[in-house]
Motif scaffolding. Structure first.
Motif, mmCIF file in Angstrom:
data_model
loop_
_atom_site.group_PDB
_atom_site.id
_atom_site.type_symbol
_atom_site.label_atom_id
_atom_site.label_comp_id
_atom_site.label_asym_id
_atom_site.label_seq_id
_atom_site.Cartn_x
_atom_site.Cartn_y
_atom_site.Cartn_z
ATOM 1 N N GLY A 169 1.173 -0.727 0.313
ATOM 2 C CA GLY A 169 0.083 -0.109 0.334
ATOM 3 C C GLY A 169 0.880 1.146 0.059
ATOM 4 N N ARG A 170 2.046 1.306 1.036
ATOM 5 C CA ARG A 170 2.899 2.522 0.277
ATOM 6 C C ARG A 170 3.586 2.079 -0.118
ATOM 7 N NH1 ARG A 170 4.956 0.014 6.752
ATOM 8 N NH2 ARG A 170 2.722 0.979 7.498
ATOM 9 N N ALA A 171 3.833 1.438 -0.839
ATOM 10 C CA ALA A 171 4.814 1.016 -2.456
ATOM 11 C C ALA A 171 3.875 2.086 -3.651
ATOM 12 C CB ALA A 171 5.070 -0.165 -3.252
ATOM 13 N N ARG A 172 2.997 1.496 -3.445
ATOM 14 C CA ARG A 172 1.796 2.541 -4.453
ATOM 15 C C ARG A 172 2.004 3.970 -4.479
ATOM 16 N NH1 ARG A 172 -1.913 -1.248 -6.256
ATOM 17 N NH2 ARG A 172 -2.587 -3.068 -5.531
ATOM 18 N N LEU A 173 1.888 4.830 -3.716
ATOM 19 C CA LEU A 173 2.684 6.464 -3.302
ATOM 20 C C LEU A 173 3.280 6.077 -4.494
ATOM 21 C CD1 LEU A 173 1.667 6.637 -0.056
ATOM 22 C CD2 LEU A 173 -0.112 7.014 -1.666
ATOM 23 N N LEU A 174 5.173 5.803 -4.114
ATOM 24 C CA LEU A 174 5.705 5.670 -4.972
ATOM 25 C C LEU A 174 5.164 5.002 -6.433
ATOM 26 C CD1 LEU A 174 8.724 4.171 -2.704
ATOM 27 C CD2 LEU A 174 7.937 6.051 -2.726
ATOM 28 N N PHE A 175 4.534 4.444 -6.227
ATOM 29 C CA PHE A 175 3.932 3.881 -8.059
ATOM 30 C C PHE A 175 4.049 5.547 -8.797
ATOM 31 C CE2 PHE A 175 2.901 -0.731 -8.430
ATOM 32 C CZ PHE A 175 3.850 -1.389 -7.103
ATOM 33 N N ALA A 176 3.632 6.376 -8.365
ATOM 34 C CA ALA A 176 2.776 7.329 -9.243
ATOM 35 C C ALA A 176 3.612 8.339 -9.704
ATOM 36 C CB ALA A 176 2.174 8.015 -7.651
ATOM 37 N N GLY A 177 5.079 8.372 -8.590
ATOM 38 C CA GLY A 177 5.820 9.121 -9.328
ATOM 39 C C GLY A 177 6.921 8.538 -10.205
ATOM 40 N N ARG A 215 -2.689 -9.071 -14.223
ATOM 41 C CA ARG A 215 -1.947 -8.640 -15.728
ATOM 42 C C ARG A 215 -1.185 -8.677 -15.940
ATOM 43 N NH1 ARG A 215 -6.010 -4.305 -16.673
ATOM 44 N NH2 ARG A 215 -8.229 -5.376 -15.604
ATOM 45 N N HIS A 216 0.201 -9.364 -15.889
ATOM 46 C CA HIS A 216 1.496 -9.868 -16.071
ATOM 47 C C HIS A 216 2.223 -9.013 -16.009
ATOM 48 C CE1 HIS A 216 -0.492 -13.347 -17.863
ATOM 49 N NE2 HIS A 216 -0.817 -13.048 -18.604
ATOM 50 N N ALA A 217 2.147 -8.008 -15.089
ATOM 51 C CA ALA A 217 3.040 -7.179 -14.642
ATOM 52 C C ALA A 217 3.433 -7.844 -13.405
ATOM 53 C CB ALA A 217 2.361 -5.942 -14.326
ATOM 54 N N VAL A 218 5.214 -6.961 -13.346
ATOM 55 C CA VAL A 218 6.162 -7.545 -12.518
ATOM 56 C C VAL A 218 6.275 -6.261 -11.034
ATOM 57 C CG1 VAL A 218 7.984 -8.315 -11.301
ATOM 58 C CG2 VAL A 218 6.479 -9.933 -13.109
ATOM 59 N N ALA A 219 5.978 -5.570 -9.939
ATOM 60 C CA ALA A 219 6.325 -5.035 -9.111
ATOM 61 C C ALA A 219 7.227 -5.740 -8.357
ATOM 62 C CB ALA A 219 5.422 -4.530 -8.783
ATOM 63 N N ARG A 220 9.091 -4.552 -8.258
ATOM 64 C CA ARG A 220 9.144 -4.997 -7.157
ATOM 65 C C ARG A 220 9.916 -3.299 -6.409
ATOM 66 N NH1 ARG A 220 11.719 -8.546 -10.903
ATOM 67 N NH2 ARG A 220 12.321 -10.213 -9.738
ATOM 68 N N VAL A 221 9.484 -4.096 -5.040
ATOM 69 C CA VAL A 221 9.509 -3.277 -3.821
ATOM 70 C C VAL A 221 10.493 -3.442 -2.867
ATOM 71 C CG1 VAL A 221 8.330 -2.232 -1.884
ATOM 72 C CG2 VAL A 221 6.986 -3.227 -3.873
ATOM 73 N N ALA A 222 11.530 -2.196 -2.650
ATOM 74 C CA ALA A 222 12.985 -2.276 -2.363
ATOM 75 C C ALA A 222 12.291 -2.003 -0.804
ATOM 76 C CB ALA A 222 13.652 -1.174 -2.907
ATOM 77 N N VAL A 223 13.025 -2.506 0.037
ATOM 78 C CA VAL A 223 12.727 -2.142 1.557
ATOM 79 C C VAL A 223 13.385 -2.215 2.049
ATOM 80 C CG1 VAL A 223 11.158 -3.578 3.761
ATOM 81 C CG2 VAL A 223 10.277 -3.453 1.176
ATOM 82 N N ARG A 224 13.309 -0.823 3.089
ATOM 83 C CA ARG A 224 14.644 -0.944 3.916
ATOM 84 C C ARG A 224 14.808 -1.376 5.629
ATOM 85 N NH1 ARG A 224 16.284 3.715 7.380
ATOM 86 N NH2 ARG A 224 18.135 4.265 7.757
ATOM 87 N N LYS A 225 14.994 -2.055 5.901
ATOM 88 C CA LYS A 225 15.073 -1.721 7.117
ATOM 89 C C LYS A 225 16.139 -1.283 8.433
ATOM 90 C CE LYS A 225 16.156 -6.072 10.413
ATOM 91 N NZ LYS A 225 15.759 -7.117 10.919
ATOM 92 N N SER A 226 15.392 -0.618 9.414
ATOM 93 C CA SER A 226 15.944 0.127 10.338
ATOM 94 C C SER A 226 16.039 -0.320 11.789
ATOM 95 C CB SER A 226 15.533 1.555 9.714
ATOM 96 O OG SER A 226 16.861 2.132 10.743
ATOM 97 N N GLY A 227 16.867 -1.528 12.414
ATOM 98 C CA GLY A 227 16.480 -1.911 14.002
ATOM 99 C C GLY A 227 14.935 -3.307 13.090
ATOM 100 N N GLY A 228 13.882 -2.282 14.238
ATOM 101 C CA GLY A 228 13.281 -4.039 13.574
ATOM 102 C C GLY A 228 11.801 -3.492 12.222
ATOM 103 N N GLU A 229 11.768 -1.807 11.941
ATOM 104 C CA GLU A 229 11.176 -0.998 10.738
ATOM 105 C C GLU A 229 11.590 -1.398 9.761
ATOM 106 O OE1 GLU A 229 10.484 2.544 12.222
ATOM 107 O OE2 GLU A 229 10.063 2.520 13.981
ATOM 108 N N TYR A 230 10.676 -1.689 8.349
ATOM 109 C CA TYR A 230 10.500 -1.866 7.862
ATOM 110 C C TYR A 230 10.141 -0.915 6.639
ATOM 111 C CZ TYR A 230 11.362 -6.291 8.854
ATOM 112 O OH TYR A 230 12.083 -7.688 9.455
ATOM 113 N N THR A 231 10.265 -0.183 5.752
ATOM 114 C CA THR A 231 9.509 0.451 5.109
ATOM 115 C C THR A 231 9.962 0.926 3.133
ATOM 116 O OG1 THR A 231 10.605 2.238 6.923
ATOM 117 C CG2 THR A 231 10.010 3.302 5.015
ATOM 118 N N ALA A 232 8.731 0.720 2.608
ATOM 119 C CA ALA A 232 8.946 0.764 1.294
ATOM 120 C C ALA A 232 9.873 2.139 0.881
ATOM 121 C CB ALA A 232 7.744 0.979 0.865
ATOM 122 N N TRP A 233 10.343 1.496 -0.015
ATOM 123 C CA TRP A 233 11.965 2.610 -0.224
ATOM 124 C C TRP A 233 12.160 3.394 -1.120
ATOM 125 C CZ3 TRP A 233 14.051 5.496 3.124
ATOM 126 C CH2 TRP A 233 14.957 6.030 3.277
#
Length: 239
Positions: A169-177, A215-233
């Motif tokens: 869901g957070r990565a979809r915000l990155l999709f827009a740009g 629809r046969h599209a593939v999305a790769r989401v790079a996730v940043r881990k810091s401590g115990g937190e994971y963030t779509a990067w």
């Protein structure tokens, strides 16, 4: 006028002949031939795998697999040698208190090798299929699984499996740009794989999530881990 018509007819005839020649020269795309395994191939693999399990009783083969092997047999055309591959799934086991894992191994057959030496490990490494475990319930075969790269730690795999919907869901915000991803922002995705991601300056650890769409599209989401937190990067997409 008659001369002009004769020349035009000759040119048209030549064009038709050229087209016919080109059509005749063009060969249809070859479709790989396939077949079922022979009784000998099945028996040979059964003997090989039983011996392998007896020799290495620990690891993924500590328990007899739940399912029979799946064979993939094909060749380019008649007269070519058959490529015979058997794939075997281990019985599901807990690799972490919250993670079930089933390992798929591939073996390749060489009909010309001496009997007893015809099956070897395929070049393709074993593939780890994982899913979240249910507390107090033994692991059982699951319909939907995710590929886990061995370089991804189990603790991270558990966290990403639990959080993958929020991270998508957070990565979809990155999709827009992102010019590659913007057209695929609204598609439905499922988590297909977990893999390492390229390091980023200042990030202790980067992980990758591979999402496949309907629809046969593939999305790769790079996730940043810091401590115990994971963030779509970061994101990248192909369609």
């Amino acid at each position: 006028m008659r001369k002009v018509l004769l020349i035009a007819a000759a040119l048209a005839s030549g064009a038709l002949c050229g087209s016919a020649g080109a059509a005749k020269a063009a060969k249809p795309a070859q479709v790989a031939q396939q077949r079922e395994p022979t009784t000998e191939e099945r028996a040979s693999f059964e003997a090989f795998f039983s011996a392998r399990q007896a020799a290495v009783p620990q690891g993924p083969w500590a328990t007899r697999p739940l399912f029979a092997p799946a064979f993939e047999i094909d060749r380019e055309s008649a007269g070519k040698p058959w490529r015979v591959i058997a794939r075997m799934d281990s019985a599901p086991r807990r690799s972490h208190p919250d993670l079930c894992r089933q390992i798929r191994s591939s073996f390749i057959y060489n009909a010309k090798a001496p009997e007893g030496e015809r099956w070897q490990d395929a070049a393709e490494p074993p593939r780890w299929h994982v899913w979240l475990a249910t507390p107090t319930v033994p692991c059982a075969a699951a319909r939907y699984t995710t590929l886990q790269d061995p370089k991804v730690a189990d603790v991270d795999a558990v966290a990403l499996l639990r959080q993958h919907r929020d991270l998508l869901g957070r990565a979809r915000l990155l999709f827009a740009g992102h010019s590659q991803c913007a057209p695929y922002r609204a598609l439905t995705y499922r988590l297909a794989a977990l893999e390492p991601a390229a390091p980023v300056a200042g990030a202790p650890l980067m992980l990758g999530m591979v999402f496949e769409s309907d629809r046969h599209a593939v999305a790769r989401v790079a996730v940043r881990k810091s401590g115990g937190e994971y963030t779509a990067w970061n994101v990248s997409c192909t369609g």
